[in-house]
Design an enzyme around this catalytic site. Structure first.
Site, PDB file in Angstrom:
ATOM      1  N   ASP A   1      99.338 -32.055  27.995  1.00 44.49           N
ATOM      2  CA  ASP A   1     100.253 -32.932  28.668  1.00 44.49           C
ATOM      3  C   ASP A   1     100.111 -32.969  30.282  1.00 44.49           C
ATOM      4  O   ASP A   1      99.510 -31.988  30.780  1.00 44.49           O
ATOM      5  CB  ASP A   1     101.586 -32.589  28.259  1.00 44.49           C
ATOM      6  CG  ASP A   1     102.064 -31.321  29.002  1.00 44.49           C
ATOM      7  OD1 ASP A   1     101.346 -30.292  28.925  1.00 44.49           O
ATOM      8  OD2 ASP A   1     102.908 -31.138  29.753  1.00 44.49           O
ATOM      9  N   GLU A   2     100.271 -34.295  30.884  1.00 47.62           N
ATOM     10  CA  GLU A   2     100.397 -34.457  32.083  1.00 47.62           C
ATOM     11  C   GLU A   2      99.326 -34.129  32.957  1.00 47.62           C
ATOM     12  O   GLU A   2      99.583 -33.170  33.998  1.00 47.62           O
ATOM     13  CB  GLU A   2     101.761 -33.745  32.645  1.00 47.62           C
ATOM     14  CG  GLU A   2     102.965 -34.265  32.102  1.00 47.62           C
ATOM     15  CD  GLU A   2     104.150 -33.821  32.515  1.00 47.62           C
ATOM     16  OE1 GLU A   2     105.014 -34.571  33.023  1.00 47.62           O
ATOM     17  OE2 GLU A   2     104.316 -32.621  32.885  1.00 47.62           O
ATOM     18  N   VAL A   3      98.027 -34.447  32.709  1.00 43.55           N
ATOM     19  CA  VAL A   3      97.018 -33.965  33.661  1.00 43.55           C
ATOM     20  C   VAL A   3      96.785 -34.914  34.634  1.00 43.55           C
ATOM     21  O   VAL A   3      96.796 -36.048  34.493  1.00 43.55           O
ATOM     22  CB  VAL A   3      95.605 -33.898  32.759  1.00 43.55           C
ATOM     23  CG1 VAL A   3      94.544 -33.326  33.526  1.00 43.55           C
ATOM     24  CG2 VAL A   3      95.922 -33.090  31.506  1.00 43.55           C
TER      25      VAL A   3
ATOM     26  N   ASP B   1      99.987 -36.922  24.971  1.00 43.28           N
ATOM     27  CA  ASP B   1      99.097 -37.333  25.650  1.00 43.28           C
ATOM     28  C   ASP B   1      97.758 -37.210  25.173  1.00 43.28           C
ATOM     29  O   ASP B   1      96.950 -38.137  25.347  1.00 43.28           O
ATOM     30  CB  ASP B   1      99.168 -36.617  27.047  1.00 43.28           C
ATOM     31  CG  ASP B   1     100.565 -36.265  27.499  1.00 43.28           C
ATOM     32  OD1 ASP B   1     101.476 -35.857  26.784  1.00 43.28           O
ATOM     33  OD2 ASP B   1     100.810 -36.351  28.735  1.00 43.28           O
TER      34      ASP B   1
ATOM     35  N   HIS C   1      99.157 -27.830  34.162  1.00 44.73           N
ATOM     36  CA  HIS C   1     100.343 -26.834  33.945  1.00 44.73           C
ATOM     37  C   HIS C   1      99.489 -25.459  34.016  1.00 44.73           C
ATOM     38  O   HIS C   1      99.910 -24.633  33.351  1.00 44.73           O
ATOM     39  CB  HIS C   1     101.065 -27.105  32.639  1.00 44.73           C
ATOM     40  CG  HIS C   1     102.019 -28.254  32.820  1.00 44.73           C
ATOM     41  ND1 HIS C   1     102.961 -28.174  33.347  1.00 44.73           N
ATOM     42  CD2 HIS C   1     101.485 -29.554  32.413  1.00 44.73           C
ATOM     43  CE1 HIS C   1     103.552 -29.460  33.208  1.00 44.73           C
ATOM     44  NE2 HIS C   1     102.723 -30.141  32.780  1.00 44.73           N
TER      45      HIS C   1
END
Ligand SMILES: *[C@@H]1O[C@H](CO)[C@@H](O)[C@H](O)[C@H]1NC(C)=O
Length: 535
Positions: free
Chosen positions: A330-332, A383, A270
């Site tokens: 998050d969300e790597v 995460d 992000h």
């Protein structure tokens, strides 16, 4: 028919009230209650008239805080107009000893110049009897919550006269952390929209503003240390940024409402917008053996990355006074790291094999060390725990994944971690009908675990992600839908088990929001006594 002049609010209007008073069925103008529901609440039909011209706020003789207390003086000014919404007199506030009705405020601690924090007591006791209300609290933040309750108890009859019933309330929140997330990266939210959200948050007794300030699309935070981050990464370098003084304004406005401002600087994913103003921060992605020209997450192998992060977080931790700092995680997406031969060589050297979660854990550990050294409590998206169960025990985990969040609650608290629950309250998702009922029915402690585990759930958060939200639709999308979660997080579980019983009270509360100029959307068919008057 008797015609009399009743004075209120600095102007007079003729009233044909004697006869009507007899004709009107008694009890038509009821106090519809308080939202969120206080822990203990008794009221009677004994009611007292309030006159804005003689009403005043006073500090109790025994109170630790006295006139000059910035939080309470400011709260008195705001609440005067919230208690008397159509007062259009000259607005002279009285702090004198004149009867007939006053509210006397006493607090145990003189914490007027401080900031609310995770341990701040918000408990208050409110007692309304003839000619006098007394509000006592341990802290000024508790007093602010009590003033909100008092303002909701005051109602008007059809002639505009104000009343409050005899009432006893002893109240405190069920959870210490009751947050709202705003996302100012997908769309820029003007400062006034944030300030207005803070006002509305206080009406529902929310106490944490989680500011998801930057993300892939834009970097509006104007850093003192790295001004290029916003001059190159914001949607516009002058108009779509938060200057240091904007940030200060948000923090000081929030403080006066007893709201903490929790900043989030989400990495290593992000971060596309970060790369524009900070060369070599992001990982170059490869196509075969050559760089493709695109960039992935923050580059975790370069010492310069950590030097940069250390300086940035040092600044952030001094700008934002809250003891928490949110570092995302998050969300790597691993595909770019995987494509890069230097990263692969680094993985080999570190003994990570081909497990990129190990590389992510390595990165997050370094960032956690940076924020911990700054004396901050670090909060991360769930995460990080998924990849790295050995994360320091004082880290707070933020549960956001909708699927299986009860299992996560059990698993994370079993590991002794504190958690904030956001997953079931992603109310940027909308659906036809009364979707607030879904939010209301969420029971954060309804998971398998011991009493000790349940104590580790410090609260919850309503998220308003910004892909489809800007200042045009933020308010009606948030309110009153977020208020459903507010009651779940503040009030007693058993007393608020019926969503049908909550409905009329929430409908009434929504009308109060509208009366206060908050463009809160309707829950269902119906009307407000005072419809929205804004333009
Ligand atoms: C407040 O008093 C009025 C009349 O005096 C009564 O009709 C109403 O039900 C009372 N409200 C509450 C919440 O007790």
């Amino acid at each position: 028919m008797a015609v009399s002049m009743v004075s209120f609010g600095g102007y007079t209007r003729p009233h044909v009230y004697l006869l009507l008073l007899i004709l009107l069925p008694l009890g038509r103008h009821t106090v519809d209650g308080v939202w969120p529901l206080p822990q203990t609440f008794t009221s009677s039909v004994e009611r007292y008239p309030l006159n804005p011209q003689t009403f005043y706020f006073g500090y109790g003789r025994q109170s630790a805080a006295q006139p000059g207390c910035s939080v309470l003086d400011a709260a008195f000014k705001r609440y005067f107009y919230l208690i008397f919404p159509d007062y259009i007199g000259n607005g002279v506030l009285r702090f004198s000893e004149v009867k007939p009705f006053n509210i006397e405020i006493s607090v145990d601690h003189e914490d007027c110049e401080g900031y609310p924090n995770e341990d701040s007591s918000e408990r208050y006791n409110l007692s309304v009897s003839a000619g006098q209300a007394s509000l006592s609290a341990e802290t000024v933040w508790g007093a602010v919550r009590g003033l909100e309750t008092f303002s909701q108890l005051v109602y008007q009859d059809d002639f505009g006269s104000y009343f409050v019933n005899k009432t006893e309330i002893d109240d405190f929140p069920r959870f210490a952390f009751r947050g709202i997330l705003l996302d100012t990266s997908r769309h820029y939210l003007p400062v006034h929209a944030i300030l207005k959200t803070l006002d509305a948050m206080a009406y529902s007794k929310f106490n944490v503003f989680h500011w998801h300030i930057v993300d892939d699309p834009s970097f509006p935070y104007q850093s003192r240390t790295f001004p290029d981050l916003s001059s190159k990464g914001a949607f516009h370098p002058m108009t779509h940024i938060y200057t240091q003084s904007d940030v200060k304004r948000v923090i000081s406005h929030a403080r006066l409402w007893g709201i903490r401002v929790l900043p989030e600087f989400d990495t290593p994913g992000h971060t596309q917008s970060w790369g524009k103003g900070q060369p070599d921060l992001l990982t170059p992605c490869f196509k075969g053996s050559t760089p493709s020209g695109t960039f992935g997450p923050v580059n975790p192998m370069l010492p310069s990355t950590y030097q940069f992060m250390e300086k940035l977080f040092k600044e952030v931790s001094s700008v934002f006074p809250d003891s928490y700092i949110h570092i995302g995680g998050d969300e790597v997406d691993f595909s770019c790291w995987q494509s890069n031969p230097d990263i692969r060589a680094f993985m080999k050297k570190m003994g990570f094999g081909v497990d990129f979660t190990k590389l992510e854990a390595f990165y997050m550990e370094n960032i956690v060390n940076i924020t911990a050294a700054l004396n901050k409590t670090t909060i991360v998206w769930q995460d990080v725990f998924d990849y790295h169960e050995r994360i320091p025990k004082d880290t707070v985990l933020h549960i956001w994944k909708g699927a299986g969040y009860r299992t996560e609650l059990s698993r994370m608290t079993k590991a002794g971690m504190r958690v904030v629950l956001a997953a079931p309250w992603y109310i940027n998702h909308i659906s036809y009908g009364q979707d607030w009922r879904v939010s209301y029915n969420i029971q954060p402690l309804n998971f398998s675990g011991t009493e000790e585990q349940k104590k580790l759930v410090i609260g919850g958060e309503v998220c308003m992600w910004g892909e489809y939200v800007d200042a045009t639709n933020l308010t009606p999308r948030l309110w009153p839908r977020a208020s459903a979660a507010a009651e779940r997080l503040w009030s007693d579980e058993k007393q608020t088990s019926s969503v049908d019983k909550a409905f009329p009270r929430l409908q009434d509360f929504r009308c109060k929001l509208v009366r206060r100029g908050i463009r809160a959307e309707p829950l269902y068919v119906g009307h407000c006594k005072h419809e929205y008057q804004g333009v």
